[in-house]
Design an enzyme around this catalytic site. Structure first.
Site, PDB file in Angstrom:
ATOM      1  N   ARG A  51      53.270 -18.907 -60.523  1.00  0.00           N
ATOM      2  CA  ARG A  51      52.404 -19.105 -61.700  1.00  0.00           C
ATOM      3  C   ARG A  51      51.456 -17.940 -61.891  1.00  0.00           C
ATOM      4  O   ARG A  51      51.001 -17.670 -62.996  1.00  0.00           O
ATOM      5  CB  ARG A  51      51.554 -20.374 -61.544  1.00  0.00           C
ATOM      6  CG  ARG A  51      52.324 -21.673 -61.562  1.00  0.00           C
ATOM      7  CD  ARG A  51      51.355 -22.836 -61.742  1.00  0.00           C
ATOM      8  NE  ARG A  51      51.931 -24.110 -61.333  1.00  0.00           N
ATOM      9  CZ  ARG A  51      52.677 -24.889 -62.110  1.00  0.00           C
ATOM     10  NH1 ARG A  51      52.974 -24.520 -63.329  1.00  0.00           N
ATOM     11  NH2 ARG A  51      53.138 -26.036 -61.668  1.00  0.00           N
ATOM     12  N   GLY A  75      51.005 -25.899 -66.249  1.00  0.00           N
ATOM     13  CA  GLY A  75      51.615 -24.673 -66.784  1.00  0.00           C
ATOM     14  C   GLY A  75      50.790 -23.914 -67.800  1.00  0.00           C
ATOM     15  O   GLY A  75      50.976 -22.722 -67.991  1.00  0.00           O
ATOM     16  N   PHE A 132      65.744 -19.516 -67.181  1.00  0.00           N
ATOM     17  CA  PHE A 132      64.605 -20.110 -66.475  1.00  0.00           C
ATOM     18  C   PHE A 132      63.587 -19.014 -66.196  1.00  0.00           C
ATOM     19  O   PHE A 132      63.904 -17.989 -65.598  1.00  0.00           O
ATOM     20  CB  PHE A 132      65.044 -20.785 -65.172  1.00  0.00           C
ATOM     21  CG  PHE A 132      63.970 -21.678 -64.644  1.00  0.00           C
ATOM     22  CD1 PHE A 132      63.838 -22.977 -65.111  1.00  0.00           C
ATOM     23  CD2 PHE A 132      63.041 -21.206 -63.724  1.00  0.00           C
ATOM     24  CE1 PHE A 132      62.803 -23.793 -64.674  1.00  0.00           C
ATOM     25  CE2 PHE A 132      62.001 -22.021 -63.280  1.00  0.00           C
ATOM     26  CZ  PHE A 132      61.882 -23.313 -63.754  1.00  0.00           C
ATOM     27  N   VAL A 133      62.373 -19.224 -66.664  1.00  0.00           N
ATOM     28  CA  VAL A 133      61.360 -18.174 -66.554  1.00  0.00           C
ATOM     29  C   VAL A 133      60.164 -18.613 -65.708  1.00  0.00           C
ATOM     30  O   VAL A 133      59.843 -19.803 -65.631  1.00  0.00           O
ATOM     31  CB  VAL A 133      60.859 -17.724 -67.948  1.00  0.00           C
ATOM     32  CG1 VAL A 133      61.957 -16.980 -68.702  1.00  0.00           C
ATOM     33  CG2 VAL A 133      60.365 -18.906 -68.781  1.00  0.00           C
ATOM     34  N   ASP A 178      60.591 -26.629 -74.388  1.00  0.00           N
ATOM     35  CA  ASP A 178      61.986 -26.521 -73.943  1.00  0.00           C
ATOM     36  C   ASP A 178      62.779 -27.603 -74.694  1.00  0.00           C
ATOM     37  O   ASP A 178      63.149 -27.396 -75.837  1.00  0.00           O
ATOM     38  CB  ASP A 178      62.020 -26.661 -72.423  1.00  0.00           C
ATOM     39  CG  ASP A 178      63.403 -26.482 -71.834  1.00  0.00           C
ATOM     40  OD1 ASP A 178      64.248 -25.861 -72.474  1.00  0.00           O
ATOM     41  OD2 ASP A 178      63.649 -26.975 -70.708  1.00  0.00           O
ATOM     42  N   ASP A 181      56.071 -22.075 -63.395  1.00  0.00           N
ATOM     43  CA  ASP A 181      56.427 -22.096 -61.977  1.00  0.00           C
ATOM     44  C   ASP A 181      57.900 -22.372 -61.720  1.00  0.00           C
ATOM     45  O   ASP A 181      58.617 -22.899 -62.565  1.00  0.00           O
ATOM     46  CB  ASP A 181      55.634 -23.191 -61.260  1.00  0.00           C
ATOM     47  CG  ASP A 181      56.169 -24.588 -61.595  1.00  0.00           C
ATOM     48  OD1 ASP A 181      56.189 -24.935 -62.794  1.00  0.00           O
ATOM     49  OD2 ASP A 181      56.604 -25.316 -60.677  1.00  0.00           O
TER      50      ASP A 181
END
Ligand code: IMP
Ligand code: MG
Length: 190
Positions: free
Chosen positions: A159, A38, A146-147, A97, A153
């Site tokens: 991505r 990520g 949720f991004v 998160d 992803d």
């Protein structure tokens, strides 16, 4: 998909933390370590905006979420990582998160005896933290959605989006359709 942060906003936020990080380390040599996968987009932009002598490496962290458990075991593979013993390390990740990933990766890295470890993340999701530590540098606080995009992803897709988007229920339904046989069929149409 609803755009949450534009390319320009992302650039400005990343520039801001790059400036803070540069000031924190002054002319010390830094070892920047990106958490795969990520962080790749943030890492690429951030390292070019920090005015410091630095080494750059990566560490792999993958979580295996079972069907019934919400949080799976986190596997950390430090084989790809460069030597961090006695170094000033900046860990770079996409999103804070629950915070468990960052805590576990920092714990693993401490086994190698770095001189110091700080962390930088693009995003921190509001109201989700389950750990006592906070990242040292945060570019943006975002609501609990949720991004995807800018390295983040959903099922390994999105991505590469240059902006950050919130994935809504309709988007997820569309994603599911597109990633099955229908997509294959549409490829065969003239
Ligand atoms: P944590 O361990 O709960 O802090 O989760 C960190 C990891 O979960 C991140 O590195 C991401 O891979 C993933 N993650 C958490 N929230 C999102 C999101 O909104 N979009 C995409 N990935 C996410
Ligand atoms: Mg992920």
């Amino acid at each position: 998909m609803k755009t949450l942060l534009s390319e320009k906003e992302l650039y400005d936020g990343v520039s801001r933390i790059a400036h803070d990080i540069t000031a924190t380390y002054k002319d010390q040599q830094l070892t920047a370590v990106g958490v795969l996968t990520g962080s790749i987009v943030l890492l690429a932009d951030l390292i070019r905006l920090m005015d410091l002598p630095m080494r750059v490496g990566v560490v792999q962290a993958s979580s295996y979420r079972g069907a019934t458990t919400s949080r799976g075991e986190l596997l950390i593979n430090a084989e790809l990582m460069l030597d961090i013993t006695g170094r000033d390390v900046l860990l770079v990740d996409d999103i804070f998160d629950t915070g468990h990933t960052l805590v576990e990766v920092v714990k693993k890295m401490k086994e190698f005896g770095p001189k110091s470890i700080r962390s930088a993340v693009l995003l921190r999701k509001e109201g989700r933290q389950e750990v006592d530590v906070l990242p040292d540098f945060v570019a943006f606080d975002i609501p609990d959605e949720f991004v995807v995009g800018y390295g983040l992803d959903y099922e390994d897709m999105y991505r590469n989006l240059p902006y950050l988007a919130a994935l809504e229920p309709d988007d997820i339904a569309r994603h599911k359709q597109n990633s099955t046989a229908e997509q294959l069929a549409s490829y065969q149409q003239p």
